[in-house]
Design an enzyme around this catalytic site. Structure first.
Site, PDB file in Angstrom:
ATOM      1  N   HIS A  62       0.336  -4.893  14.390  1.00  0.00           N
ATOM      2  CA  HIS A  62      -0.779  -5.170  15.297  1.00  0.00           C
ATOM      3  C   HIS A  62      -0.151  -5.692  16.575  1.00  0.00           C
ATOM      4  O   HIS A  62       0.860  -6.406  16.518  1.00  0.00           O
ATOM      5  CB  HIS A  62      -1.701  -6.272  14.741  1.00  0.00           C
ATOM      6  N   LEU A  90      -2.689  -9.669   4.387  1.00  0.00           N
ATOM      7  CA  LEU A  90      -3.494  -9.570   3.173  1.00  0.00           C
ATOM      8  C   LEU A  90      -2.802  -8.655   2.176  1.00  0.00           C
ATOM      9  O   LEU A  90      -2.267  -7.625   2.583  1.00  0.00           O
ATOM     10  CB  LEU A  90      -4.897  -9.034   3.494  1.00  0.00           C
ATOM     11  N   HIS A 124       2.050   1.239   7.065  1.00  0.00           N
ATOM     12  CA  HIS A 124       1.035   1.530   8.082  1.00  0.00           C
ATOM     13  C   HIS A 124       1.731   2.038   9.335  1.00  0.00           C
ATOM     14  O   HIS A 124       2.541   1.309   9.932  1.00  0.00           O
ATOM     15  CB  HIS A 124       0.223   0.274   8.414  1.00  0.00           C
ATOM     16  N   LEU A 125       1.416   3.274   9.703  1.00  0.00           N
ATOM     17  CA  LEU A 125       2.030   3.855  10.914  1.00  0.00           C
ATOM     18  C   LEU A 125       1.066   3.906  12.085  1.00  0.00           C
ATOM     19  O   LEU A 125       1.483   4.150  13.215  1.00  0.00           O
ATOM     20  CB  LEU A 125       2.543   5.269  10.617  1.00  0.00           C
ATOM     21  N   ARG A 126      -0.247   3.730  11.796  1.00  0.00           N
ATOM     22  CA  ARG A 126      -1.266   3.801  12.867  1.00  0.00           C
ATOM     23  C   ARG A 126      -1.260   5.182  13.529  1.00  0.00           C
ATOM     24  O   ARG A 126      -0.827   6.155  12.952  1.00  0.00           O
ATOM     25  CB  ARG A 126      -1.064   2.687  13.921  1.00  0.00           C
ATOM     26  N   ALA A 145      -4.750  -9.320  10.131  1.00  0.00           N
ATOM     27  CA  ALA A 145      -3.809  -9.491   9.017  1.00  0.00           C
ATOM     28  C   ALA A 145      -2.741  -8.411   9.092  1.00  0.00           C
ATOM     29  O   ALA A 145      -3.048  -7.249   9.314  1.00  0.00           O
ATOM     30  CB  ALA A 145      -4.556  -9.381   7.698  1.00  0.00           C
ATOM     31  N   ASP A 183       4.396  -2.585   3.213  1.00  0.00           N
ATOM     32  CA  ASP A 183       3.127  -2.946   3.848  1.00  0.00           C
ATOM     33  C   ASP A 183       3.365  -3.396   5.283  1.00  0.00           C
ATOM     34  O   ASP A 183       2.630  -4.232   5.813  1.00  0.00           O
ATOM     35  CB  ASP A 183       2.385  -4.028   3.053  1.00  0.00           C
ATOM     36  N   ASN A 212      -5.736   3.958   6.539  1.00  0.00           N
ATOM     37  CA  ASN A 212      -6.806   3.114   7.105  1.00  0.00           C
ATOM     38  C   ASN A 212      -6.816   3.150   8.631  1.00  0.00           C
ATOM     39  O   ASN A 212      -6.763   2.130   9.308  1.00  0.00           O
ATOM     40  CB  ASN A 212      -6.717   1.675   6.583  1.00  0.00           C
ATOM     41  N   HIS A 269      -5.598  -1.459  -3.333  1.00  0.00           N
ATOM     42  CA  HIS A 269      -5.599  -2.782  -2.691  1.00  0.00           C
ATOM     43  C   HIS A 269      -6.341  -3.717  -3.638  1.00  0.00           C
ATOM     44  O   HIS A 269      -7.564  -3.671  -3.735  1.00  0.00           O
ATOM     45  CB  HIS A 269      -6.277  -2.739  -1.318  1.00  0.00           C
ATOM     46  N   HIS A 306       4.585   1.986   0.779  1.00  0.00           N
ATOM     47  CA  HIS A 306       3.323   1.487   1.362  1.00  0.00           C
ATOM     48  C   HIS A 306       3.614   1.106   2.809  1.00  0.00           C
ATOM     49  O   HIS A 306       4.244   0.085   3.073  1.00  0.00           O
ATOM     50  CB  HIS A 306       2.805   0.266   0.592  1.00  0.00           C
ATOM     51  N   LYS A 330      -6.020   6.300  -1.965  1.00  0.00           N
ATOM     52  CA  LYS A 330      -6.014   4.847  -1.785  1.00  0.00           C
ATOM     53  C   LYS A 330      -7.391   4.256  -2.013  1.00  0.00           C
ATOM     54  O   LYS A 330      -8.371   4.701  -1.417  1.00  0.00           O
ATOM     55  CB  LYS A 330      -5.547   4.530  -0.360  1.00  0.00           C
ATOM     56  N   HIS A 334       1.246  -4.225  -3.089  1.00  0.00           N
ATOM     57  CA  HIS A 334       1.548  -5.552  -2.549  1.00  0.00           C
ATOM     58  C   HIS A 334       1.119  -6.674  -3.495  1.00  0.00           C
ATOM     59  O   HIS A 334       0.290  -7.520  -3.161  1.00  0.00           O
ATOM     60  CB  HIS A 334       0.989  -5.764  -1.141  1.00  0.00           C
TER      61      HIS A 334
HETATM   62  C1  NCD Z   1      -3.062  -4.054   6.633  1.00  0.00           C
HETATM   63  C2  NCD Z   1      -3.373  -3.457   8.001  1.00  0.00           C
HETATM   64  O1  NCD Z   1      -3.194  -4.139   9.002  1.00  0.00           O
HETATM   65  O2  NCD Z   1      -3.767  -2.284   8.063  1.00  0.00           O
HETATM   66  N1  NCD Z   1      -2.920  -5.477   6.765  1.00  0.00           N
HETATM   67  C3  NCD Z   1      -2.279  -6.306   5.907  1.00  0.00           C
HETATM   68  O3  NCD Z   1      -2.346  -7.503   6.080  1.00  0.00           O
HETATM   69  N2  NCD Z   1      -1.553  -5.835   4.916  1.00  0.00           N
HETATM   70  C4  NCD Z   1      -4.111  -3.664   5.676  1.00  0.00           C
HETATM   71  C5  NCD Z   1      -3.699  -3.871   4.255  1.00  0.00           C
HETATM   72  O4  NCD Z   1      -2.796  -3.204   3.744  1.00  0.00           O
HETATM   73  O5  NCD Z   1      -4.306  -4.720   3.589  1.00  0.00           O
HETATM   74 ZN    ZN Z   2      -1.244  -2.223   3.629  1.00  0.00          ZN
END
Ligand code: NCD
Ligand code: ZN
Length: 346
Positions: free
Chosen positions: A252, A220, A16-18, A264, A248, A42, A137, A14, A100, A175
């Site tokens: 940011h 989150l 996030h690479l953006r 988050a 996760d 996302n 989620h 899990h 997802k 998560h």
């Molecule tokens: C994630 C995000 O920033 O994309 N943030 C987080 O707090 N985990 C979104 C997510 O996985 O809930």
């Molecule tokens: Zn996430």
């Protein structure tokens, strides 16, 4: 005393690479240690169709650091208009590893998520038929439900009805942050698994709120009380095959975290393995680290474990940067609050 540990190369189930400059900035932090990652869809707009997943995968591959061997495992973002035929084709071609489910409004960039679960029944039935996992989620978005209860309420109100209505659906509760979530995963049989993050093994809600508000610990699902953290540590280090690592890691830029309404997400890609080695050593479970980071995940996803090895070595405290610089701006690295003595050998 163990001072060195060789493991199969880990995966992150899990991540996030953006996109764009942020993708370029954070990708090397993951590819340095991990062979594969489930890449969260996302983005804005989200990765909904197979064509969008293909294009995103191409952008990730293009951004890979020279010489990196890394396989992004693509995920489709489930919406109420997702076409079951598109999902079936994307899975058959090997492009997509999972779908997802974000309840609409549950977290960062989740506005396109699901409101009416009846409207995704066709997709879920297709997924059950072809064995494609649903990553979930697991939080309700009902404003009347206290934010610390949203995971536990989700299990009863949403996840259990979905699983009963869709026999054979393979589900990853992502998560997990509560004892209730752990027990739900344990009781779910072979089609159920749970990912655990790095940061939820380290922080409880006091870390976010006591003695000043700490935006870099806000994520989150939000960290819960200490009893839950201890249960998560026991699950991660206990060798149970239904639990594996999904960091996760969610970057940011600092300006978006340190704000009147901060985003988050904890960014843990850089130091996850040194932190986990520390945790597993504290729990007397270093021999179980490989299962958690390298074996249980591939087994659930029906993929071979990685053949390559990495070596962790214990030595002097590691001087890791407190933040990384990206083209999008600086991103603070998760601070575990203790010195990191375990290094991943280059
Ligand atoms: C994630 C995000 O920033 O994309 N943030 C987080 O707090 N985990 C979104 C997510 O996985 O809930
Ligand atoms: Zn996430």
């Amino acid at each position: 005393m163990t001072q060195s540990l060789t493991l199969r190369r880990p995966d992150d189930w899990h991540l996030h690479l953006r996109d764009g400059a942020m993708l370029e900035g954070v990708l090397p932090e993951t590819t340095r240690h991990f062979a594969r990652a489930i890449v969260m869809p996302n983005l804005v707009p989200p990765v909904v169709t197979a064509a969008e997943a293909q294009a995103y995968r191409d952008r990730i591959l293009k951004a890979l650091p020279a010489g990196a061997r890394f396989e992004p495992l693509m995920v489709l973002y489930l919406t109420e208009t997702t076409d079951p035929a598109d999902v079936r084709a994307a899975a058959a071609s090997g492009l997509v590893t999972a779908v997802k489910l974000y309840p609409a409004g549950a977290t960062t960039n989740s506005a396109s998520g699901v409101r009416d679960f009846d409207r995704v029944r066709g997709v879920l039935e297709t997924m059950a038929e072809i064995g494609l996992p649903l990553c979930v989620h697991g939080e309700v978005t009902d404003p009347a439900v206290d934010i610390f209860d949203r995971e536990a309420v989700f299990l009863d109100r949403v996840l259990d009805p979905i699983r009963r209505a869709t026999p054979g659906l393979r589900v990853v509760l992502e998560h997990v942050t509560t004892r209730e979530g752990l027990d739900y995963v344990r009781g779910g049989g072979p089609d159920m698994a749970g990912t655990l993050t790095t940061h939820h093994l380290i922080i409880n809600r006091n870390h976010i709120l006591a003695g000043g508000i700490r935006p870099h610990y806000y994520c989150l699902p939000v960290a819960k009380r200490e009893t839950h953290r201890l249960a998560l540590r026991a699950a991660a280090t206990g060798g149970e095959a239904c639990f594996f690592l999904g960091t996760d890691s969610a970057p940011h830029v600092d300006a978006a975290k340190e704000s009147g309404c901060g985003c988050a997400g904890c960014f843990t890609a850089t130091n996850t393995l040194p932190i986990l080695a520390h945790v597993f050593e504290e729990e007397g479970a270093l021999d179980r680290l490989e299962g958690f980071v390298s074996l249980h995940g591939p087994a659930f996803y029906r993929l071979p474990p990685n053949e390559e090895r990495i070596t962790l070595r214990k030595g002097e405290a590691l001087a890791l940067p407190a933040r990384i610089e990206t083209g999008a701006g600086p991103v603070t690295v998760f601070d575990p609050g203790f010195p990191l003595l375990w290094h991943v050998e280059p």
